[in-house]
Write a protein that holds these residues in place. Structure first.
Motif, PDB file in Angstrom:
ATOM      1  N   GLY A 172       0.596  -0.989  -0.204  1.00 52.59           N
ATOM      2  CA  GLY A 172      -0.022  -0.159  -0.178  1.00 52.59           C
ATOM      3  C   GLY A 172       0.928   1.188  -0.040  1.00 52.59           C
ATOM      4  O   GLY A 172       0.320   2.163  -0.809  1.00 52.59           O
ATOM      5  N   ILE A 173       2.080   1.652  -0.255  1.00 56.18           N
ATOM      6  CA  ILE A 173       2.832   2.059   0.435  1.00 56.18           C
ATOM      7  C   ILE A 173       3.182   2.955  -1.692  1.00 56.18           C
ATOM      8  O   ILE A 173       2.890   4.066  -1.049  1.00 56.18           O
ATOM      9  N   ALA A 174       2.756   2.350  -2.387  1.00 52.51           N
ATOM     10  CA  ALA A 174       3.372   2.601  -3.389  1.00 52.51           C
ATOM     11  C   ALA A 174       1.965   3.650  -3.461  1.00 52.51           C
ATOM     12  O   ALA A 174       2.134   4.677  -4.303  1.00 52.51           O
ATOM     13  N   SER A 175       0.808   3.190  -3.602  1.00 49.29           N
ATOM     14  CA  SER A 175      -0.065   4.079  -3.366  1.00 49.29           C
ATOM     15  C   SER A 175      -0.119   5.578  -3.111  1.00 49.29           C
ATOM     16  O   SER A 175      -0.260   6.337  -2.822  1.00 49.29           O
ATOM     17  N   GLU A 176      -0.265   5.377  -1.279  1.00 53.24           N
ATOM     18  CA  GLU A 176       0.060   6.583  -0.726  1.00 53.24           C
ATOM     19  C   GLU A 176       1.212   7.408  -1.046  1.00 53.24           C
ATOM     20  O   GLU A 176       1.181   8.701  -1.306  1.00 53.24           O
ATOM     21  N   LEU A 177       2.751   6.888  -1.748  1.00 55.25           N
ATOM     22  CA  LEU A 177       3.329   7.877  -2.304  1.00 55.25           C
ATOM     23  C   LEU A 177       2.817   8.799  -3.501  1.00 55.25           C
ATOM     24  O   LEU A 177       3.389   9.874  -4.345  1.00 55.25           O
ATOM     25  N   ARG A 178       1.781   8.097  -4.477  1.00 53.74           N
ATOM     26  CA  ARG A 178       1.640   8.573  -5.363  1.00 53.74           C
ATOM     27  C   ARG A 178       0.248   9.312  -4.844  1.00 53.74           C
ATOM     28  O   ARG A 178       1.064  10.364  -5.802  1.00 53.74           O
ATOM     29  N   HIS A 185       9.175  -0.749  -8.808  1.00 53.92           N
ATOM     30  CA  HIS A 185       9.784  -0.895  -9.952  1.00 53.92           C
ATOM     31  C   HIS A 185       9.089  -0.417 -10.902  1.00 53.92           C
ATOM     32  O   HIS A 185       9.446   0.451 -11.739  1.00 53.92           O
ATOM     33  N   TYR A 186       7.492  -1.036 -11.074  1.00 56.51           N
ATOM     34  CA  TYR A 186       7.269  -0.619 -12.484  1.00 56.51           C
ATOM     35  C   TYR A 186       7.214   0.846 -12.278  1.00 56.51           C
ATOM     36  O   TYR A 186       6.779   1.519 -13.639  1.00 56.51           O
ATOM     37  N   TYR A 231       8.366   1.850 -16.177  1.00 57.00           N
ATOM     38  CA  TYR A 231       6.861   1.961 -17.493  1.00 57.00           C
ATOM     39  C   TYR A 231       6.744   3.449 -16.528  1.00 57.00           C
ATOM     40  O   TYR A 231       5.561   4.225 -17.169  1.00 57.00           O
ATOM     41  N   GLY A 232       6.005   4.166 -15.151  1.00 60.57           N
ATOM     42  CA  GLY A 232       5.173   4.677 -14.671  1.00 60.57           C
ATOM     43  C   GLY A 232       5.288   6.468 -14.882  1.00 60.57           C
ATOM     44  O   GLY A 232       6.082   6.714 -15.623  1.00 60.57           O
ATOM     45  N   SER A 233       5.170   6.717 -14.020  1.00 56.10           N
ATOM     46  CA  SER A 233       5.455   7.908 -14.095  1.00 56.10           C
ATOM     47  C   SER A 233       6.395   8.974 -13.114  1.00 56.10           C
ATOM     48  O   SER A 233       7.282   9.438 -12.940  1.00 56.10           O
ATOM     49  N   TRP A 234       7.166   7.877 -12.484  1.00 56.01           N
ATOM     50  CA  TRP A 234       8.408   8.013 -12.005  1.00 56.01           C
ATOM     51  C   TRP A 234       9.726   8.111 -13.351  1.00 56.01           C
ATOM     52  O   TRP A 234      11.138   8.092 -13.318  1.00 56.01           O
TER      53      TRP A 234
END
Length: 119
Positions: free
Chosen positions: A40-46, A73-74, A78-81
């Protein structure tokens, strides 16, 4: 600025509804450090988008402290980062071997996408 601490998640391994597992963002004028990266941390970072991370520190290898390295990693690949510099990944002793084993069975997950320092 001093130091700023943002609790991104503090849920136990069996997640509380609507709360991410372990993850804390520590920011100063010179560094932006993610301490632990549980589910869930990736979602919180977004949601918070603190800007480029300088470091990611994994305290230990319980799943609720590192599983969201996979979505990060994604994000970097591939994503916004994808245009952000890679954070330096700091792992506990033997951590690189754990991630290498995960990478061997998780198609497309490669540890070098997060430059790492092992123990």
């Amino acid at each position: 600025m001093g130091l700023a601490l943002t609790v991104l998640g503090g849920s136990p391994a069996w997640p509380n509804p609507g709360q991410a597992a372990s993850g804390y963002l520590v920011e100063s004028e010179r560094a932006r450090v993610l301490l632990d990266c549980g589910s869930g941390i990736a979602s919180e970072l977004r949601a918070h988008d603190p800007g480029p991370l300088t470091d990611i520190v994994i305290s230990h290898f319980h799943a609720d402290h590192w599983f969201d390295l996979v979505p990060l990693h994604y994000a970097y690949r591939y994503g916004s980062w994808s245009d952000r510099p890679r954070a330096t990944l700091h792992l506990p002793p033997g951590g690189r071997q754990v991630l290498d084993r995960v990478a061997a069975v998780w198609d497309g997950f490669t540890v070098p996408d997060l430059a790492g320092v092992d123990g």
